[in-house]
Each structure stands twice: as C-alpha cells, then as structure tokens.
Design a protein around this motif. Structure first.
Motif, PDB file in Angstrom:
ATOM      1  N   UNK A 245      10.882 -66.721 -19.488  1.00 41.49           N
ATOM      2  CA  UNK A 245      11.197 -65.602 -19.085  1.00 41.49           C
ATOM      3  C   UNK A 245      11.442 -65.499 -17.598  1.00 41.49           C
ATOM      4  N   UNK A 246      12.483 -65.930 -17.046  1.00 44.00           N
ATOM      5  CA  UNK A 246      12.998 -65.594 -15.581  1.00 44.00           C
ATOM      6  C   UNK A 246      14.110 -64.738 -15.571  1.00 44.00           C
ATOM      7  N   UNK A 247      13.324 -64.119 -13.813  1.00 42.54           N
ATOM      8  CA  UNK A 247      14.376 -63.616 -13.158  1.00 42.54           C
ATOM      9  C   UNK A 247      15.669 -63.966 -12.806  1.00 42.54           C
ATOM     10  N   UNK A 254      15.529 -59.604 -16.364  1.00 42.36           N
ATOM     11  CA  UNK A 254      14.654 -61.075 -17.303  1.00 42.36           C
ATOM     12  C   UNK A 254      15.074 -61.392 -18.518  1.00 42.36           C
ATOM     13  N   UNK A 255      15.278 -62.729 -18.492  1.00 43.59           N
ATOM     14  CA  UNK A 255      16.661 -63.098 -19.482  1.00 43.59           C
ATOM     15  C   UNK A 255      15.204 -64.191 -20.325  1.00 43.59           C
ATOM     16  N   UNK A 256      14.685 -64.354 -21.407  1.00 43.14           N
ATOM     17  CA  UNK A 256      14.033 -64.963 -21.928  1.00 43.14           C
ATOM     18  C   UNK A 256      15.024 -66.193 -22.298  1.00 43.14           C
ATOM     19  N   UNK A 257      15.105 -67.482 -21.338  1.00 41.26           N
ATOM     20  CA  UNK A 257      16.117 -68.820 -21.400  1.00 41.26           C
ATOM     21  C   UNK A 257      15.648 -69.651 -22.148  1.00 41.26           C
ATOM     22  N   UNK A 258      14.803 -69.771 -23.153  1.00 38.97           N
ATOM     23  CA  UNK A 258      14.100 -70.672 -24.148  1.00 38.97           C
ATOM     24  C   UNK A 258      15.438 -71.189 -25.070  1.00 38.97           C
ATOM     25  N   UNK A 259      15.959 -69.940 -25.245  1.00 38.98           N
ATOM     26  CA  UNK A 259      17.622 -69.691 -26.550  1.00 38.98           C
ATOM     27  C   UNK A 259      18.491 -68.580 -25.958  1.00 38.98           C
TER      28      UNK A 259
END
Length: 446
Positions: A245-247, A254-259
């Motif tokens: 998770x990145x800002x 915040x977004x979960x940038x795994x998908x």
C-alpha cells in the motif's frame, strides 16, 4: 491533498481470519520491509480508471467479465500460460460485446491470486497431519512437512511472479495480440473443433465483415487494436497487501498497488474483522463476496463501512449463492440495497456455490449448475428492475478436465485425464465460451 493522515495500521487491532501461522516472525518482518521498498505493480491512476469503468457498470451501462485461475502458481507465470488465459478472456469478451451488445470491462484474476482461504487449517493423509495448502504465496502443494510450513519468503516470490505476469499481460494487450483483427487467430487450437469454437468462428466472420466495412469508410478506431485490462485478486494475506500500500502523490490517499481491484472473500467479510477494516482505508475499487447466509443488514453495514460517501464504482458485490439458492437468497439483498440508494455494482460468481466431490474424489462443478446460477442471477435483477452487472469465474485457457458438461461434454469419468488445478476446478476454454454465449443471450433478453 488529504486533510489528515489515514491510519493504515488500524486493522492490526482486530481479528484477522485465514492468516498463516508464520513460524518465524522476524523473517516475516524482514520480507515486509523489503516489500515496502519495491516499486508498485499498478498505479493509482489506473485504479481510478477502473473505478470509472465500474461506475458505468453500477449505472447499467457496461458489464464486467472477471476471471482467471482459482489459485495461480509460481510455475504458471510463463508466456504460454498468460497468453492462454488472456486468449480465453478476450474470446469471452468478444462474444459478450458482439453478441450481447454491451461494453465489457475486462478484469483478470491474475498477478496476485496466489493465496486461498481454507475450510480447515490442516490436512490429514495416512495418519499424517500437516498445514493445509494455502496457495503458493504461503506454502507448497507437496504433502511434506517442509513444503507445507508457511514461508514468508514466498511473499517476495508472489510479488516478482505478479510483476512478470503483468508485464506479459501489458505486452499482449498493447502489442497487437489483442487487435480485433486477431479474432480468428485466438481460435486455432483444441477449441476450434468444439461446438462453442464453431459458433465463435461464425461470430468472428461477422466481425471481419464489420471491420472491412469500417475500413472502407476510413474508420479505424484505436480501441480496435488494444484493450483495457485490469488485474485483481482476493487480498487475503494482509501482511502482503498492507506492505504494497502506497500513498498516491496526486491525492495523498492510500492505494493497494498490488492490483487494480482487490476483494474480500466470503470467509473474511466480518464487519469487525481486520480485512474489512483494511479495505475501508484504501482507495482502490473493491469487491466483497456475498454467500447465501448474507442478510440485508449485513450488506448495508458493509456499504456503510466500505463506501460511506456512496462513490459510484467504489464497491462491487460479488454474489456466490449456488444454483439452488440464488433465486431466494439474492432478491432480499438487491431489494434492500436498491431502496437504500447505495451505488453498488452487482456481479455473479457462479462457481463457488456449486462445487461437489465426484466419486473419484475430485472436486468438480457442473457447467449446467454454473449456467443455472447465472440465469437465476439475471432473473432476479430483471424482476427487480436492477442491472446484472457481470460474472466472476474461474477458468483456464488449457484443455483441462476439471468441470463436467459443456457442448463438447466432459463426464465425471474424464476428470482424472487432465485435472491440473492447484485448488478448485476451473472451466476450460470451450466451457468458458459456452458460458459466454449463454450470458450474451441472457443480457440481450433483459
């Protein structure tokens, strides 16, 4: 920018279902630290783009096709496997778009679907009890103590396998393979001689004629040459998805940038649980699986927690009722949510409620049951004047024998021939096309 920082650690104070019993917490901490430093697998802007597409689904203007492996494996992150899954998705999307006359949002269960919830934490064979296989992200499939011990190093392998899969998917979808002029090339293998393959070939000829007419009119839209393709997985292992998770630099959110999209499973949707809490903090489009025991009050409480601003495209409910329950269990949910004014996209998972064990011991599903549940899903929405927004299925592009039925029928005695899944049975491509044609017919009748 966000007015105040969002607490991304709040889920740690709540019970987290279906998490591995990691034997070495220090090793897990080291892996999580490394994951935090790795580049994002997807970008926040892409997640927002998918949210816009799902808002159109919620408004009744588009249809979701979400599918892929039950459980991805590290060994499956090859060009051939990714291409074959993408080929299946593209063929199904063509059927739905052309025969169903509806824009299709294409979402793969790919590049992260490496973990699976289990009904029991252990498995017993021949008197030996070992931890259950929870997916390649957690432990190995082989029934040995070494293989079945949860290994946090597998979280890093899951990240790198996801990166490889996404790179391949982007190359195929943007590099010419997804061009509409390839509709015949997608059908030049075992599917071509099946009833579904022959029906697809007729549709492909009609598309060729339409493309020739448009070229004669000097019309050649960019949309004919590439496709929008999004990734998704069940965000089951919270240490992994939290570490990725990145800002977002644009918004401070915040977004979960795994998908692009992540979902909560039926076994982890407890309102007071860690998964729902974590999902309430991230800004991706999210889904929640709803089984037949879900009450309208459960669903409304999830909406209040996960989408309090009633943002279109933010929340998708994935109904997985079973063919025998969908017609009585789904209407109260749809009716109550419609009356509340909540902006929700509804899609149907006709796989997980229809699993049974064949006499051979293989877990399997009947294609007839899958189609019956989808039919019931459409009937419910048609009766209530709401939009049947999509399907969520487990399929493979390979010639497997894991589900029974289809136009080129597989019977229970065939299951052992090519039963290759790491967990649950998947439709092969011929069966997937059978389903796509039936869904297109149902959509056109609504």
């Amino acid at each position: 920018m966000s007015a105040e920082p969002i607490n991304l650690e709040s889920w740690r104070d709540l019970p987290a279902a279906q998490q591995p019993d990691w034997p070495d917490r220090a090793a897990l901490d080291r892996v999580v630290t490394e994951l935090r430093e790795l580049p994002p697998l997807v970008f926040a802007g892409e997640c927002d783009e998918l949210k816009d597409r799902l808002a159109a689904v919620a408004r009744g203007e588009a249809f979701v096709l979400q599918g892929g492996d039950c459980a991805e494996t590290f060994a499956g992150a090859t060009a051939d496997n990714v291409r074959n899954k993408l080929k299946t998705l593209l063929q199904m999307a063509i059927v739905l778009t052309y025969a169903g006359r509806v824009p299709v949002v294409k979402i793969g269960r790919v590049a992260g679907q490496f973990a699976k919830p289990r009904s029991k934490p252990t498995e017993v064979r021949g008197g030996l009890e070992l931890p259950a296989y929870r997916g390649d992200m957690v432990n190995g499939f082989d029934f040995t103590a070494e293989s079945r011990t949860p290994d946090p190093g597998r979280l890093l392998r899951a990240y790198h396998s996801s990166a490889v899969t996404l790179n391949l998917a982007r190359a195929f979808t943007k590099g010419g393979y997804a061009d509409l002029r390839q509709v015949h090339a997608w059908n030049q293998d075992f599917v071509a001689e099946s009833p579904a393959g022959r029906r697809y070939e007729q549709l492909a000829r009609e598309i060729d004629q339409a493309l020739a007419f448009m070229r004669a009119c000097r019309a050649d839209p960019e949309e004919f040459h590439t496709v929008e393709f999004y990734s998704s997985h069940e965000a089951l292992i919270l240490d992994y998805d939290h570490a990725l998770t990145r800002i977002d630099s644009r918004t401070g959110l915040p977004y979960d940038v795994s998908a692009h999209m992540v979902w909560i499973g039926e076994r982890t949707r407890q309102l007071d649980g860690a998964h729902v809490e974590f999902f309430s903090r991230i800004r991706n489009p999210i889904g929640v699986k709803l089984g037949p025991t879900t009450t309208p009050e459960d669903a409304l409480a999830l909406i209040d927690k996960l989408n309090p601003a009633n943002e279109p495209g933010r929340l998708t409910f994935i109904a997985r009722m079973g063919a025998s329950r969908v017609r009585d269990a789904l209407p109260p949910l749809v009716e109550k949510i419609r009356a509340s004014g909540a902006q929700v996209a509804w899609i149907c998972d006709p796989m997980h409620g229809n699993t049974f064990e064949a006499p051979s011991g293989h877990k399997t599903r009947r294609l007839d049951d899958v189609i019956d549940e989808v039919t019931g899903f459409f009937e419910v929405h048609q009766a209530l004047g709401t939009h049947p927004g999509g399907i969520h299925i487990e399929f493979t592009g390979d010639d497997v024998t894991e589900c029974v039925g289809g136009g080129h029928p597989i019977v229970e005695e065939d299951l052992a021939l090519r039963y290759e899944t790491a967990c649950d049975p998947r439709l092969n491509r011929g069966q997937s096309l059978d389903l796509a044609f039936r869904v297109a017919e149902l959509y056109r009748s609504t």
